[in-house]
Design an enzyme around this catalytic site. Structure first.
Site, PDB file in Angstrom:
ATOM      1  N   TYR A  13      24.289  13.004 -20.343  1.00 32.39           N
ATOM      2  CA  TYR A  13      23.122  13.869 -20.555  1.00 32.39           C
ATOM      3  C   TYR A  13      23.477  14.978 -21.563  1.00 32.39           C
ATOM      4  O   TYR A  13      22.746  15.218 -22.522  1.00 32.39           O
ATOM      5  CB  TYR A  13      22.683  14.464 -19.223  1.00 32.39           C
ATOM      6  CG  TYR A  13      21.403  15.266 -19.284  1.00 32.39           C
ATOM      7  CD1 TYR A  13      20.161  14.640 -19.186  1.00 32.39           C
ATOM      8  CD2 TYR A  13      21.427  16.653 -19.428  1.00 32.39           C
ATOM      9  CE1 TYR A  13      18.975  15.387 -19.223  1.00 32.39           C
ATOM     10  CE2 TYR A  13      20.251  17.395 -19.471  1.00 32.39           C
ATOM     11  CZ  TYR A  13      19.030  16.757 -19.366  1.00 32.39           C
ATOM     12  OH  TYR A  13      17.867  17.495 -19.413  1.00 32.39           O
ATOM     13  N   SER A  33      18.070  20.992 -24.050  1.00 34.54           N
ATOM     14  CA  SER A  33      18.377  21.449 -22.692  1.00 34.54           C
ATOM     15  C   SER A  33      19.386  22.589 -22.804  1.00 34.54           C
ATOM     16  O   SER A  33      19.979  22.803 -23.868  1.00 34.54           O
ATOM     17  CB  SER A  33      18.999  20.264 -21.939  1.00 34.54           C
ATOM     18  OG  SER A  33      19.707  20.685 -20.800  1.00 34.54           O
TER      19      SER A  33
HETATM   20  P1  NDP Z   1      10.415  14.420 -15.330  1.00 35.97           P
HETATM   21  O1  NDP Z   1      11.303  13.470 -14.626  1.00 35.97           O
HETATM   22  O2  NDP Z   1       9.366  15.158 -14.571  1.00 35.97           O
HETATM   23  O3  NDP Z   1       9.722  13.714 -16.562  1.00 35.97           O
HETATM   24  C1  NDP Z   1      10.405  12.805 -17.377  1.00 35.97           C
HETATM   25  C2  NDP Z   1       9.376  12.098 -18.225  1.00 35.97           C
HETATM   26  O4  NDP Z   1      10.036  11.152 -19.077  1.00 35.97           O
HETATM   27  C3  NDP Z   1       8.382  11.316 -17.371  1.00 35.97           C
HETATM   28  O5  NDP Z   1       7.105  11.422 -17.955  1.00 35.97           O
HETATM   29  C4  NDP Z   1       8.905   9.900 -17.467  1.00 35.97           C
HETATM   30  O6  NDP Z   1       7.845   8.977 -17.338  1.00 35.97           O
HETATM   31  C5  NDP Z   1       9.470   9.869 -18.891  1.00 35.97           C
HETATM   32  N1  NDP Z   1      10.511   8.850 -19.055  1.00 35.97           N
HETATM   33  C6  NDP Z   1      11.742   8.834 -18.494  1.00 35.97           C
HETATM   34  N2  NDP Z   1      12.402   7.713 -18.841  1.00 35.97           N
HETATM   35  C7  NDP Z   1      11.570   7.021 -19.665  1.00 35.97           C
HETATM   36  C8  NDP Z   1      11.676   5.785 -20.353  1.00 35.97           C
HETATM   37  N3  NDP Z   1      12.783   5.030 -20.303  1.00 35.97           N
HETATM   38  N4  NDP Z   1      10.627   5.369 -21.094  1.00 35.97           N
HETATM   39  C9  NDP Z   1       9.491   6.123 -21.160  1.00 35.97           C
HETATM   40  N5  NDP Z   1       9.335   7.298 -20.547  1.00 35.97           N
HETATM   41  C10 NDP Z   1      10.358   7.746 -19.795  1.00 35.97           C
HETATM   42  O7  NDP Z   1      11.418  15.463 -16.024  1.00 35.97           O
HETATM   43  P2  NDP Z   1      11.200  16.809 -16.838  1.00 35.97           P
HETATM   44  O8  NDP Z   1       9.785  17.069 -17.083  1.00 35.97           O
HETATM   45  O9  NDP Z   1      12.046  17.821 -16.185  1.00 35.97           O
HETATM   46  O10 NDP Z   1      11.926  16.427 -18.214  1.00 35.97           O
HETATM   47  C11 NDP Z   1      11.262  16.337 -19.463  1.00 35.97           C
HETATM   48  C12 NDP Z   1      12.276  16.606 -20.553  1.00 35.97           C
HETATM   49  O11 NDP Z   1      12.768  17.934 -20.420  1.00 35.97           O
HETATM   50  C13 NDP Z   1      13.492  15.687 -20.507  1.00 35.97           C
HETATM   51  O12 NDP Z   1      13.888  15.364 -21.817  1.00 35.97           O
HETATM   52  C14 NDP Z   1      14.533  16.554 -19.835  1.00 35.97           C
HETATM   53  O13 NDP Z   1      15.830  16.170 -20.162  1.00 35.97           O
HETATM   54  C15 NDP Z   1      14.169  17.902 -20.407  1.00 35.97           C
HETATM   55  N6  NDP Z   1      14.690  19.053 -19.674  1.00 35.97           N
HETATM   56  C16 NDP Z   1      14.265  19.330 -18.400  1.00 35.97           C
HETATM   57  C17 NDP Z   1      14.744  20.466 -17.768  1.00 35.97           C
HETATM   58  C18 NDP Z   1      14.303  20.873 -16.409  1.00 35.97           C
HETATM   59  O14 NDP Z   1      14.843  21.855 -15.875  1.00 35.97           O
HETATM   60  N7  NDP Z   1      13.347  20.198 -15.798  1.00 35.97           N
HETATM   61  C19 NDP Z   1      15.711  21.367 -18.401  1.00 35.97           C
HETATM   62  C20 NDP Z   1      16.076  20.955 -19.734  1.00 35.97           C
HETATM   63  C21 NDP Z   1      15.581  19.861 -20.328  1.00 35.97           C
HETATM   64  P3  NDP Z   1       7.935   7.736 -16.266  1.00 35.97           P
HETATM   65  O15 NDP Z   1       8.342   8.334 -14.972  1.00 35.97           O
HETATM   66  O16 NDP Z   1       6.553   7.162 -16.284  1.00 35.97           O
HETATM   67  O17 NDP Z   1       8.935   6.810 -16.863  1.00 35.97           O
END
Ligand code: NDP
Length: 249
Positions: A152, A139
């Site tokens: 985070y 991130s």
């Molecule tokens: P979303 O919330 O859209 O997606 C998060 C994903 O992680 C979902 O598929 C969710 O699935 C899964 N997830 C979360 N917790 C768990 C868990 N305990 N077990 C299994 N699966 C889990 O967020 P983003 O797409 O934005 O984030 C994806 C990655 O990118 C993350 O690591 C985030 O930190 C990183 N990121 C995002 C940024 C942004 O601006 N969006 C910037 C920088 C980094 P489900 O809901 O089914 O649990």
């Protein structure tokens, strides 16, 4: 170009049922990879799996056993495992003094420990296959602090250092390990952040030289590059995909 061709390769994307994970999974599938995606929400899993013709795995990656089981199930269902994208992530936003230990652990377990455990579980599969690719999602908070996101930021800083250590340890096994550092990307995670943090949308927009929020599709190209033979001499890096955000002082 052949070196970007993923036909014959098998990929697992944690958190591949939505947001950035789905964007990357779609690009890997378009490049020819067989796919498994994993997440907690069975409905989101089913929709994404149908779109991508992927195997889907329902799991909560805060549990250590689930991280290992996810990898072994993906390898069993796809017949091999060449590519692991550790993308699942979460955030809890508040002032540092207000977090409970349980909240701290929940963020660290989801974002950092799961990446370590899944990589550990992937190692024997990749070693047996003669090599592999691990892509960890960091991130901007791997680089910068945020007053409302101490666990985070700690987890995402850790993801970069974990990446470097795994890359150094497994380079001789022909396993490349890299991190991607997304800037501000429009997903469910950041829609929640914009609801909770006043002015965030405008601040992110104003600071991003590209002048827009990113989309999950913006992460597709880097995913294919880091998953393919095109990046065989690239390991231990942390590559921003941020519209220039991190280039400003
Ligand atoms: P979303 O919330 O859209 O997606 C998060 C994903 O992680 C979902 O598929 C969710 O699935 C899964 N997830 C979360 N917790 C768990 C868990 N305990 N077990 C299994 N699966 C889990 O967020 P983003 O797409 O934005 O984030 C994806 C990655 O990118 C993350 O690591 C985030 O930190 C990183 N990121 C995002 C940024 C942004 O601006 N969006 C910037 C920088 C980094 P489900 O809901 O089914 O649990």
């Amino acid at each position: 170009m052949d070196s970007f061709d993923l036909r014959g390769k098998a990929a697992l994307v944690s958190g591949g049922n939505g947001g950035i994970g789905l964007g990357m999974a779609r690009a890997l599938a378009q490049a020819g990879a067989a796919l498994a995606i994993a997440g907690r929400d069975a409905k989101k899993n089913a929709v994404a799996a149908a779109q991508l013709k992927a195997a889907s795995i329902c799991c909560d990656l805060r549990e250590a056993a689930a991280c290992r089981a996810m990898v072994d199930e993906a390898a069993a269902r796809l017949g091999r495992l060449d590519i692991l994208v550790n993308n699942a992530g979460t955030n809890i936003r508040k002032a540092p003094q207000d977090y409970s230990l349980e909240e701290w652990r929940s963020v660290l377990d989801t974002n950092l420990t799961s990446a370590f455990l899944a990589s550990q579980a992937a190692y024997p599969h990749m070693k047996r296959a003669g090599g592999g690719k691990i892509v960890n999602i960091g991130s901007m908070m791997s680089l910068f602090g945020a007053s409302f996101a101490a666990p985070y930021g700690a987890s995402k800083g850790g993801v970069v250092q974990l990446t470097r250590s795994l890359a150094a340890a497994w380079a001789r096994d022909n396993i490349q390990v890299n991190a991607v550092l997304p800037g501000w990307i429009d997903t469910a995670l950041t829609r929640r952040a914009r609801d909770e943090v006043a002015g965030l949308h405008e601040r992110a927009l104003a600071r991003t030289p590209a002048g827009r929020w990113g989309t999950p599709e913006d992460l597709g190209g880097i995913a294919v590059f880091l998953a393919s033979a095109a990046s065989d001499f690239v390991t231990g890096t942390a590559i921003p995909v941020d519209g220039g955000y991190s280039s400003l002082g």
